[in-house]
Design a protein around this motif. Structure first.
Motif, PDB file in Angstrom:
ATOM      1  N   ARG A  17       1.083  -2.530  -3.799  1.00  0.00           N
ATOM      2  CA  ARG A  17       0.678  -1.860  -5.225  1.00  0.00           C
ATOM      3  C   ARG A  17       2.117  -1.524  -5.764  1.00  0.00           C
ATOM      4  O   ARG A  17       2.185  -1.998  -7.055  1.00  0.00           O
ATOM      5  N   ILE A  18       2.793  -0.926  -5.079  1.00  0.00           N
ATOM      6  CA  ILE A  18       4.287  -0.495  -5.649  1.00  0.00           C
ATOM      7  C   ILE A  18       5.057  -2.218  -6.156  1.00  0.00           C
ATOM      8  O   ILE A  18       5.642  -2.257  -6.899  1.00  0.00           O
ATOM      9  N   ALA A  19       4.750  -3.145  -5.300  1.00  0.00           N
ATOM     10  CA  ALA A  19       5.519  -4.332  -5.442  1.00  0.00           C
ATOM     11  C   ALA A  19       4.831  -5.052  -6.699  1.00  0.00           C
ATOM     12  O   ALA A  19       5.810  -5.326  -7.776  1.00  0.00           O
ATOM     13  N   GLU A  20       3.538  -4.841  -6.886  1.00  0.00           N
ATOM     14  CA  GLU A  20       2.982  -5.610  -7.999  1.00  0.00           C
ATOM     15  C   GLU A  20       3.230  -4.932  -9.221  1.00  0.00           C
ATOM     16  O   GLU A  20       3.697  -5.338 -10.366  1.00  0.00           O
ATOM     17  N   LYS A  21       3.246  -3.517  -9.316  1.00  0.00           N
ATOM     18  CA  LYS A  21       3.529  -2.669 -10.479  1.00  0.00           C
ATOM     19  C   LYS A  21       4.940  -2.822 -11.032  1.00  0.00           C
ATOM     20  O   LYS A  21       5.314  -2.744 -12.135  1.00  0.00           O
TER      21      LYS A  21
ATOM     22  N   ALA B 189      14.982  -5.322  -9.482  1.00  0.00           N
ATOM     23  CA  ALA B 189      13.634  -5.679  -9.091  1.00  0.00           C
ATOM     24  C   ALA B 189      13.737  -7.045  -8.547  1.00  0.00           C
ATOM     25  O   ALA B 189      12.858  -7.583  -7.486  1.00  0.00           O
ATOM     26  N   GLN B 190      14.490  -8.034  -9.083  1.00  0.00           N
ATOM     27  CA  GLN B 190      14.991  -9.323  -8.387  1.00  0.00           C
ATOM     28  C   GLN B 190      15.684  -9.228  -7.079  1.00  0.00           C
ATOM     29  O   GLN B 190      15.288 -10.112  -6.396  1.00  0.00           O
ATOM     30  N   ARG B 191      16.051  -8.029  -6.803  1.00  0.00           N
ATOM     31  CA  ARG B 191      16.602  -8.103  -5.090  1.00  0.00           C
ATOM     32  C   ARG B 191      15.979  -6.990  -4.488  1.00  0.00           C
ATOM     33  O   ARG B 191      16.629  -6.689  -3.327  1.00  0.00           O
ATOM     34  N   ILE B 192      14.808  -6.866  -4.754  1.00  0.00           N
ATOM     35  CA  ILE B 192      13.775  -6.058  -3.827  1.00  0.00           C
ATOM     36  C   ILE B 192      12.768  -6.977  -3.288  1.00  0.00           C
ATOM     37  O   ILE B 192      12.101  -7.437  -4.290  1.00  0.00           O
ATOM     38  N   ILE B 193      12.515  -6.962  -2.054  1.00  0.00           N
ATOM     39  CA  ILE B 193      11.503  -8.039  -1.419  1.00  0.00           C
ATOM     40  C   ILE B 193      10.669  -7.283  -0.615  1.00  0.00           C
ATOM     41  O   ILE B 193      11.240  -6.395   0.435  1.00  0.00           O
ATOM     42  N   VAL B 194       9.502  -7.469  -0.730  1.00  0.00           N
ATOM     43  CA  VAL B 194       8.429  -6.323   0.051  1.00  0.00           C
ATOM     44  C   VAL B 194       7.423  -7.214   1.102  1.00  0.00           C
ATOM     45  O   VAL B 194       7.036  -8.564   0.730  1.00  0.00           O
ATOM     46  N   THR B 195       7.509  -7.210   2.365  1.00  0.00           N
ATOM     47  CA  THR B 195       6.515  -7.756   3.301  1.00  0.00           C
ATOM     48  C   THR B 195       5.866  -6.626   3.764  1.00  0.00           C
ATOM     49  O   THR B 195       6.137  -5.763   4.504  1.00  0.00           O
ATOM     50  N   THR B 196       4.350  -6.938   3.438  1.00  0.00           N
ATOM     51  CA  THR B 196       3.177  -6.286   3.834  1.00  0.00           C
ATOM     52  C   THR B 196       1.936  -6.651   3.972  1.00  0.00           C
ATOM     53  O   THR B 196       1.645  -7.682   3.622  1.00  0.00           O
ATOM     54  N   ASP B 197       0.994  -5.775   4.185  1.00  0.00           N
ATOM     55  CA  ASP B 197      -0.377  -6.221   4.093  1.00  0.00           C
ATOM     56  C   ASP B 197      -0.782  -6.689   2.815  1.00  0.00           C
ATOM     57  O   ASP B 197      -0.486  -5.825   1.929  1.00  0.00           O
ATOM     58  N   PRO B 198      -1.465  -7.992   2.740  1.00  0.00           N
ATOM     59  CA  PRO B 198      -1.752  -8.276   1.419  1.00  0.00           C
ATOM     60  C   PRO B 198      -3.014  -7.403   0.782  1.00  0.00           C
ATOM     61  O   PRO B 198      -3.088  -7.727  -0.325  1.00  0.00           O
ATOM     62  N   GLU B 199      -3.609  -6.547   1.412  1.00  0.00           N
ATOM     63  CA  GLU B 199      -4.682  -5.765   0.793  1.00  0.00           C
ATOM     64  C   GLU B 199      -4.553  -4.298   0.898  1.00  0.00           C
ATOM     65  O   GLU B 199      -4.568  -3.798  -0.400  1.00  0.00           O
ATOM     66  N   LYS B 200      -4.370  -4.093   1.957  1.00  0.00           N
ATOM     67  CA  LYS B 200      -4.529  -2.145   2.020  1.00  0.00           C
ATOM     68  C   LYS B 200      -3.328  -1.550   1.984  1.00  0.00           C
ATOM     69  O   LYS B 200      -3.490  -0.324   1.806  1.00  0.00           O
ATOM     70  N   SER B 201      -2.130  -2.345   1.561  1.00  0.00           N
ATOM     71  CA  SER B 201      -1.038  -1.485   1.593  1.00  0.00           C
ATOM     72  C   SER B 201      -0.493  -0.891   0.254  1.00  0.00           C
ATOM     73  O   SER B 201      -0.563  -1.525  -0.507  1.00  0.00           O
ATOM     74  N   PRO B 202      -0.140   0.357   0.223  1.00  0.00           N
ATOM     75  CA  PRO B 202       0.413   0.896  -0.831  1.00  0.00           C
ATOM     76  C   PRO B 202       1.578   0.169  -1.244  1.00  0.00           C
ATOM     77  O   PRO B 202       1.905   0.363  -2.522  1.00  0.00           O
TER      78      PRO B 202
ATOM     79  N   ARG C  15       8.191   8.963 -10.012  1.00  0.00           N
ATOM     80  CA  ARG C  15       6.925   7.953  -9.856  1.00  0.00           C
ATOM     81  C   ARG C  15       6.163   8.545  -8.705  1.00  0.00           C
ATOM     82  O   ARG C  15       5.029   8.708  -8.638  1.00  0.00           O
ATOM     83  N   ASN C  16       6.856   8.912  -7.570  1.00  0.00           N
ATOM     84  CA  ASN C  16       6.177   9.370  -6.279  1.00  0.00           C
ATOM     85  C   ASN C  16       5.121   8.410  -5.790  1.00  0.00           C
ATOM     86  O   ASN C  16       4.011   8.885  -5.295  1.00  0.00           O
ATOM     87  N   GLU C  17       5.508   7.203  -6.038  1.00  0.00           N
ATOM     88  CA  GLU C  17       4.595   6.154  -5.530  1.00  0.00           C
ATOM     89  C   GLU C  17       4.114   6.116  -3.973  1.00  0.00           C
ATOM     90  O   GLU C  17       3.148   5.629  -3.641  1.00  0.00           O
ATOM     91  N   ASP C  18       5.215   6.891  -3.273  1.00  0.00           N
ATOM     92  CA  ASP C  18       4.994   6.943  -1.812  1.00  0.00           C
ATOM     93  C   ASP C  18       4.671   8.059  -1.260  1.00  0.00           C
ATOM     94  O   ASP C  18       4.311   8.471  -0.137  1.00  0.00           O
ATOM     95  N   GLY C  19       4.298   9.031  -2.252  1.00  0.00           N
ATOM     96  CA  GLY C  19       3.545  10.301  -2.039  1.00  0.00           C
ATOM     97  C   GLY C  19       4.451  11.371  -1.146  1.00  0.00           C
ATOM     98  O   GLY C  19       4.202  12.026  -0.598  1.00  0.00           O
ATOM     99  N   LEU C  20       5.825  10.854  -1.210  1.00  0.00           N
ATOM    100  CA  LEU C  20       6.839  11.650  -0.327  1.00  0.00           C
ATOM    101  C   LEU C  20       7.526  12.709  -1.018  1.00  0.00           C
ATOM    102  O   LEU C  20       8.207  13.314  -0.463  1.00  0.00           O
ATOM    103  N   ASN C  21       7.186  13.219  -2.123  1.00  0.00           N
ATOM    104  CA  ASN C  21       7.827  14.176  -2.994  1.00  0.00           C
ATOM    105  C   ASN C  21       7.927  15.691  -2.345  1.00  0.00           C
ATOM    106  O   ASN C  21       8.885  16.354  -2.295  1.00  0.00           O
ATOM    107  N   TYR C  22       6.863  15.818  -1.476  1.00  0.00           N
ATOM    108  CA  TYR C  22       7.118  16.892  -0.829  1.00  0.00           C
ATOM    109  C   TYR C  22       7.890  17.369   0.304  1.00  0.00           C
ATOM    110  O   TYR C  22       8.217  18.315   0.737  1.00  0.00           O
TER     111      TYR C  22
END
Lengths: 426, 426
Positions: free
Chosen positions: B178-182, B162-175, A335-342
């Motif tokens: 997007r990973i969490a939503e996807k 997915a049920q066991r992974i929790i993300v704490t991050t900026d509500p707008e700018k953070s990649p 998926r390389n969603e974090d862009g770290l495959n390099y």
């Protein structure tokens, strides 16, 4: 120059031949003063002596403890536990004990009632041996914890408790020695001419280290080789003295704080040992470099800001081990969603080493003098070498600021005040 | 003066009314600058806002985790884990987790391959939840560890990961958002106007603290009361500002290092949080007091010598909690071979408090300026109060040396160098 186990790289605080020449004579004079002194300098040649009988005694005791205990409790404070704990934590897995070792716990190194209570509760369903370590035999923290643990052992093991209590203390002057003899506890001697912070290669350090499952012969082999190589009186050939001279030059230029930074969290207790060694040896008569330690990259995201751009009072010594026991490879991710495959396929230790390089460059560009100490592997041999290296460098450092590396008159001040208050409570 | 939870006692560095008067106007001006700014000052009023919905969400998640996990792994570095870990370690038993809490482990706060490898091995026979915390969502250490842990979770739990992974991050700018939503991960927002080192009262701190079994409502009640009481603009009534002013006065007199020393080893991680707060807020533009920490009485037998008699560059802030969860009474011993029966019946905490008094007297007599911060009890409420107290004091301190308390431009330098080296390996 030969390849020493401790590679000293001088990044932006290299010393010119001119500077070396101004120190050469003094270093040589202090070298011979140290070599020929009999005032607390027993540690200098200790690793060169034949300790076969001691090793065997410790190894046999380690086997006995392995077979009869789940936990080995070391009771000591300051130089009586810092060296042992430094080596034990550096070379023990992050989670649990070594396969061939016994879990080691420490007590008597502070006066927290909560800690003591919880430790005893933790020990309740385990088999234990205890080792009380105190050169003087009368240090308050240690003596109080020993009083509690000794009664605890007697309650649990009755007459067999004596077999499970080991004493490490001065062979002549200590009240602990008398307690040991009277009660039939086995005891080890702390050589009278070796102070606490220089005692890791004596039974003070060796017994807990061996019980933890660490090879004390490799550890002592490292110390032995360091003792041989660092007997060199010529500053241009002695890396430990070079480190001492760089520190002194920086101190004279107004840098008042040394940050020892390492890249492996297993070295946190090693840092504590190092801080005592330098702080207690140098910090007297209004002099000395204040020693403090950081773990990178953790602290690059904390105090790193200060090092990079804060008050220009610091210099930095980066301690790096090229190999550690265990490593992990960055996995590829489709998926390389974090862009770290390099980075996929590279190891964490490799990236960690790059972080070290980046840190050295960034801090040097920020104007921070950076010394680099590079070790091949985080193992018994190299730790033994490194600890002796620091001891030798520290003694020379203290000499260069003209203080006695081997006393600690200031530690008594708080003890006196505390005793007055305890004996005359309001 | 009212009794504040943080009692500030000025031993030998008291400030006269004259000195207070010279600071009064500046402090008031900076106070209103902070209160009226909207540049990263969201933390000032955050504890005063209504967070009932957030508390319920976190408490319900904590129940879910209690029932389904043995270990909660927090992935974060710097401000993303230091506050949570400070509170969790201060209020969790020394051996094992709280009865009503889940064990918490940390990763992604450095790049040790050995640690990562051993952590995964440790987790193999346990049920786990993970919480990745990163405001920007792109910090290298955290992102690499999350890459590894995420694949590990998917290998172990398949679609249920997915049920066991929790993300704490900026509500707008953070990649990461997007990973969490996807991928359907639950996520918490880090308020955009609160920086990492001021974020312990947001979900960054609250979720791991709650999962550890600590009462976040009491913790936030302490912060709330501090936020109310320390809204006082008058220096003579605001203890946090008084602490800031004393620090500033000492800094101007040439004291370049502050030693925060506490008497309970459970506070070691609290020290790390404190160092980041002050070091990263103040250490810029060639200014700032270098913050370092010690645990007494352990370190009185190590670096204590330096404080008592070394270079006069330090002042000391003694942090003492009168009560802790648990204590132990010194037992009577018929034999009295150690001569300590005069202490029988007294508690270790009582003796520890005397050690604190003795230390303050000895160091003050040695010429070290000593500030004393006295707290009633080491519990949720007082820690919440204390952390807010330090945050408010720190913002004012930074203002007094005319640097921005809320940026950290120097942290980028090493990241840039490291990235260059990683992308262009030799």
């Amino acid at each position: 120059m030969r390849t020493h186990p401790v590679q000293t790289t001088l990044l932006n605080c290299g010393i010119s031949n001119e500077v070396l020449n101004t120190y050469k004579e003094r270093v040589e004079r202090f070298h011979f003063e140290l070599e020929n002194s009999d005032d607390m300098t027993g540690w200098i040649d200790y690793p060169l002596m034949d300790h076969e009988q001691l090793f065997r005694e410790i190894e046999s005791l380690k086997e006995e403890i392995s077979g009869n205990a789940d936990v080995f409790v070391v009771i000591g404070i300051g130089g009586s536990f810092l060296g042992a704990r430094a080596v034990q934590e550096a070379l023990t897995p992050y989670f649990g004990a070594r396969e061939n070792g016994t879990e080691v716990k420490y007590v008597g190194h502070h006066m927290s009632g909560a800690y003591l209570q919880q430790l005893l509760h933790y020990l309740d369903d385990k088999e234990i041996y205890i080792n009380v370590v105190s050169k003087s035999g009368s240090t308050m923290e240690t003596a109080l914890a020993f009083r509690v643990l000794r009664q605890y052992m007697e309650n649990r093991y009755g007459d067999d408790a004596a077999q499970r209590i080991i004493v490490t203390t001065d062979p002549e002057k200590s009240p602990l020695k008398r307690i040991a003899e009277k009660n039939g506890y086995r005891h080890f001697a702390v050589p009278p001419d070796i102070g606490g912070r220089y005692s890791v290669f004596t039974p003070v350090g060796l017994l807990p280290i061996a019980v933890a499952g660490i090879n004390i012969r490799s550890f002592m082999e490292g110390a032995r080789n360091a003792a041989l190589e660092l007997k060199e009186s010529d500053l241009t050939l002695n890396h430990a003295y070079q480190y001492a001279v760089i520190r002194n030059k920086l101190y004279n230029e107004g840098y008042s704080v040394e940050v020892l930074a390492s890249f492996e969290p297993a070295l946190k207790q090693f840092h504590e040992w190092w801080k005592q060694l330098f702080g207690e040896s140098e910090g007297k008569e209004g002099r000395g470099i204040f020693p403090t330690c950081l773990t990178f990259s953790t602290d690059l995201h904390a105090i790193g800001q200060f090092i990079q751009e804060g008050s220009p009072i610091l210099f930095e010594t980066l301690l790096h081990f090229q190999e550690t026991e265990g490593d992990y490879i960055v996995p590829f991710d489709q998926r390389n969603e974090d862009g770290l495959n390099y980075l996929a396929g590279r190891s964490f230790n490799e990236i960690n080493a790059t972080s070290k390089q980046g840190t050295a460059l960034a801090h040097a560009e920020g104007g921070v003098p950076v010394i680099q100490l590079e070790m091949k592997k985080l193992d018994e041999y190299h730790l033994g070498y490194l600890m002796y290296f620091f001891m030798k460098a520290c003694a020379m450092s203290a000499k260069l600021i003209e203080v006695n590396p081997f006393d600690q008159p200031g530690v008594e001040a708080y003890k006196r005040k505390m005793l007055e208050l305890l004996k005359n409570p309001k």
